[in-house]
Scaffold this motif. Structure first.
Motif, PDB file in Angstrom:
ATOM      1  N   THR A 211      -2.498  16.189 -27.603  1.00 21.00           N
ATOM      2  CA  THR A 211      -2.948  17.498 -28.056  1.00 21.00           C
ATOM      3  C   THR A 211      -4.429  17.466 -28.424  1.00 21.00           C
ATOM      4  O   THR A 211      -5.029  16.402 -28.612  1.00 21.00           O
TER       5      THR A 211
ATOM      6  N   GLU B 150      -8.043  26.186 -35.625  1.00 24.29           N
ATOM      7  CA  GLU B 150      -7.284  27.410 -35.910  1.00 24.29           C
ATOM      8  C   GLU B 150      -8.207  28.550 -36.304  1.00 24.29           C
ATOM      9  O   GLU B 150      -7.975  29.720 -35.953  1.00 24.29           O
TER      10      GLU B 150
ATOM     11  N   ASP C 166      -5.060  26.918 -30.807  1.00 27.89           N
ATOM     12  CA  ASP C 166      -3.910  26.156 -31.297  1.00 27.89           C
ATOM     13  C   ASP C 166      -4.215  24.658 -31.167  1.00 27.89           C
ATOM     14  O   ASP C 166      -4.359  24.153 -30.053  1.00 27.89           O
TER      15      ASP C 166
ATOM     16  N   CYS D 192      -2.090  22.473 -28.684  1.00 27.46           N
ATOM     17  CA  CYS D 192      -2.070  22.635 -27.222  1.00 27.46           C
ATOM     18  C   CYS D 192      -2.874  21.524 -26.552  1.00 27.46           C
ATOM     19  O   CYS D 192      -3.582  20.754 -27.217  1.00 27.46           O
TER      20      CYS D 192
END
Length: 266
Positions: free
Chosen positions: A222, A237, A242, A245
């Motif tokens: 991620t 954020e 995100d 992701c």
């Protein structure tokens, strides 16, 4: 029309695959659309298949050839044209800015050896300010990476940095049979046109390179993990991204936002 250099055995260490299909050569020349008085730079002219179409157009033509065994034949064939100049040099080490002293933007073309195509493209992107456009024969996989969009496996560092600097157009594919010897991979022609009015927000390019390299360092991880040390999850954020992701899902504009955030932190 000048007579091209004679028989030369292609060298594997130089990644030589000479283009011999006249139909493909004509199609490339037509895509470039050379105009008299322009300044062209051909990288890796080889046996002069494309040079034969470029040299008689009345352009200034600088060619860069690494294989010294090809130099004599190229000089014999094309020195009759007043705008022709050959540089026996390694394109990866060549100072392209030295060719732009007349103020004319460079139009760069070439059948790039697959083993140097990516580093050479990155080198040329550093010179985008003096380049009008670039037309390259590349491995199809490389062209797909250059022209890729978010969400697929081809999306990564090469496409992001190329598209930050240029409009990328995948023009057409070229089969192995168009070359001698035929390569084991498919090829394609790509046009890279540096932005004159960029559609992207500006950022510190060194930060963008650093962010993109880190984000794709381990594609299965991620953003939170790959960008650890550059930016934390809360800051991502705050940008509307995100942290859970993967890098391949992000738009170029989002990478620019991250790069700007990282730059503001330092």
């Amino acid at each position: 029309m000048a007579k091209r250099p004679g028989t030369h055995i292609p060298r594997k260490r130089f990644g030589q695959n000479f283009l011999v299909d006249q139909g493909v050569i004509d199609r490339i020349a037509n895509a470039i659309g050379i105009q008299e008085g322009e300044h062209l730079v051909e990288i890796g002219p080889g046996q002069g298949a494309l040079t034969e179409r470029l040299a008689p157009t009345g352009c200034r033509l600088d060619v860069i050839e690494l294989d010294r065994d090809l130099v004599a034949g190229l000089l014999a064939a094309f020195s009759i044209y007043p705008g022709f100049k050959l540089h026996s040099a390694d394109a990866l080490k060549f100072d392209f800015s030295s060719l732009a002293e007349d103020g004319r933007p460079l139009r760069v073309v070439g059948n790039l050896p697959y083993n140097i195509s990516t580093p050479l493209i990155f080198k040329l992107l550093e010179n985008a300010a003096i380049i009008q456009d670039m037309h390259f024969m590349l491995q199809l996989e490389v062209v797909e990476r250059l022209a890729a969009q978010p969400g697929g496996k081809a999306w990564g560092r090469l496409g992001i940095m190329a598209q930050y600097h240029c409009q990328v157009e995948h023009l057409f594919d070229v089969p192995p049979a168009a070359f001698n010897p035929p390569p084991k991979v498919q090829s394609a022609i790509v046009r890279l046109t540096p932005w004159r009015a960029s559609p992207w927000s500006q950022c510190e390019e060194s930060e963008l390179r650093k962010v993109v390299q880190a984000a794709f360092a381990q594609r299965r991880k991620t953003l939170r993990n790959n960008l650890k040390g550059l930016i934390d999850g809360a800051a991502l954020e705050a940008l509307g991204i995100d942290p859970g992701c993967r890098a391949e899902t992000l738009q170029l504009s989002q990478f620019i936002e991250i790069a700007n955030a990282v730059n503001e932190q330092t």
